[in-house]
Design an enzyme around this catalytic site. Structure first.
Site, PDB file in Angstrom:
ATOM      1  N   ASP A  62       0.044  -5.853   0.573  1.00 43.99           N
ATOM      2  CA  ASP A  62      -1.208  -6.210  -0.369  1.00 43.99           C
ATOM      3  C   ASP A  62      -0.922  -7.670  -1.035  1.00 43.99           C
ATOM      4  O   ASP A  62      -0.025  -7.748  -1.691  1.00 43.99           O
ATOM      5  CB  ASP A  62      -1.627  -4.977  -1.267  1.00 43.99           C
ATOM      6  CG  ASP A  62      -2.176  -3.892  -0.671  1.00 43.99           C
ATOM      7  OD1 ASP A  62      -2.761  -4.128   0.197  1.00 43.99           O
ATOM      8  OD2 ASP A  62      -2.213  -2.842  -1.021  1.00 43.99           O
ATOM      9  N   CYS A  75       0.870  -1.191  -0.085  1.00 44.30           N
ATOM     10  CA  CYS A  75      -0.065  -0.144   0.123  1.00 44.30           C
ATOM     11  C   CYS A  75       0.991   1.260  -0.008  1.00 44.30           C
ATOM     12  O   CYS A  75       1.750   1.416   0.993  1.00 44.30           O
ATOM     13  CB  CYS A  75      -0.848   0.019   1.184  1.00 44.30           C
ATOM     14  SG  CYS A  75      -2.031   1.561   1.414  1.00 44.30           S
ATOM     15  N   GLU A 101       6.177 -15.601 -22.642  1.00 44.93           N
ATOM     16  CA  GLU A 101       6.844 -16.538 -22.027  1.00 44.93           C
ATOM     17  C   GLU A 101       6.536 -16.587 -20.344  1.00 44.93           C
ATOM     18  O   GLU A 101       6.620 -15.595 -19.905  1.00 44.93           O
ATOM     19  CB  GLU A 101       8.258 -16.553 -22.408  1.00 44.93           C
ATOM     20  CG  GLU A 101       9.234 -17.868 -22.210  1.00 44.93           C
ATOM     21  CD  GLU A 101       9.532 -17.568 -20.706  1.00 44.93           C
ATOM     22  OE1 GLU A 101       9.852 -18.840 -20.123  1.00 44.93           O
ATOM     23  OE2 GLU A 101       9.994 -16.491 -20.093  1.00 44.93           O
ATOM     24  N   HIS A 119      -4.568  -0.640  -5.900  1.00 43.50           N
ATOM     25  CA  HIS A 119      -4.871  -1.960  -6.670  1.00 43.50           C
ATOM     26  C   HIS A 119      -5.136  -1.553  -8.213  1.00 43.50           C
ATOM     27  O   HIS A 119      -4.862  -2.558  -9.045  1.00 43.50           O
ATOM     28  CB  HIS A 119      -5.974  -2.510  -5.778  1.00 43.50           C
ATOM     29  CG  HIS A 119      -5.767  -2.875  -4.655  1.00 43.50           C
ATOM     30  ND1 HIS A 119      -6.970  -3.453  -3.600  1.00 43.50           N
ATOM     31  CD2 HIS A 119      -4.601  -3.122  -3.794  1.00 43.50           C
ATOM     32  CE1 HIS A 119      -6.378  -3.480  -2.425  1.00 43.50           C
ATOM     33  NE2 HIS A 119      -4.991  -3.270  -2.463  1.00 43.50           N
ATOM     34  N   GLU A 120      -5.990  -0.494  -8.134  1.00 38.72           N
ATOM     35  CA  GLU A 120      -6.346  -0.086  -9.516  1.00 38.72           C
ATOM     36  C   GLU A 120      -5.402   0.176 -10.408  1.00 38.72           C
ATOM     37  O   GLU A 120      -5.201  -0.119 -11.671  1.00 38.72           O
ATOM     38  CB  GLU A 120      -7.544   1.027  -9.375  1.00 38.72           C
ATOM     39  CG  GLU A 120      -8.570   0.807  -8.801  1.00 38.72           C
ATOM     40  CD  GLU A 120      -8.553   0.895  -7.327  1.00 38.72           C
ATOM     41  OE1 GLU A 120      -9.687   0.538  -6.587  1.00 38.72           O
ATOM     42  OE2 GLU A 120      -7.336   1.015  -6.653  1.00 38.72           O
TER      43      GLU A 120
END
Length: 167
Positions: free
Chosen positions: A69, A62, A85, A103-104
């Protein structure tokens, strides 16, 4: 003279076998995080088929709290001329471990990098972030190559399971 108990005999044997030392760090580690995505030619570019990667141990941290996270990524890809690969994808995902980002942003950045690397017909990333403060976050991002149309879904007939028994 007192007899040794089996426990004390075992302990004495274990202590004599113990060796404590330090392992030297290899000059070249066997693997290391990297932002390089290696590619190879799609072995079947004449058809649409789904390549799915599951990344159950994704980590970053975070940017506000510095706390770790964790997420489970599912990456669904319909390649065009190139495929990613697998080991390079592993090292690429690992490279986020020391990054602080929401996160986004992380999910969208990964999609952007994969699209740059292989210009797929279709790519969807579903990131299921583990609970933080009692809330789960799921981020789903998608790319469709301009002009690409998926083949229509084929609906197969459904049949009841047969047991071999009549009646």
């Amino acid at each position: 003279m007192a007899k040794k108990t089996p426990a004390s005999t075992t302990k004495a044997k274990d202590e004599t076998k113990l060796s404590v030392g330090e392992r030297a760090k290899p000059a070249t580690p066997p693997s290391a995080p990297s932002r390089t995505l290696d590619v190879f030619p799609n072995p079947a570019p004449e058809r649409d088929y789904v390549i799915q990667f599951q990344v159950p141990e994704f980590t970053c941290f975070c940017p506000l709290t510095g706390q770790p996270d964790f997420a489970h990524f599912t990456i669904d890809c319909i390649a065009d001329k190139l495929c990613i690969e697998l080991k390079s994808l592993k090292m690429y995902m690992w490279s986020y471990r020391n990054d602080g980002a929401f996160h986004e942003k992380v999910t969208n950045d990964i999609l952007t990098d994969m699209v740059k690397a292989i210009d797929p017909r279709y790519l969807r990333i579903t990131a299921k972030w583990y609970v933080r403060g009692g809330i789960y976050t799921n981020v789903v991002v998608e790319h469709r190559k301009k002009g690409w149309k998926p083949a229509p879904k084929v609906e197969l007939p459904q049949h009841n399971a047969e047991t071999g028994l009549l009646g």
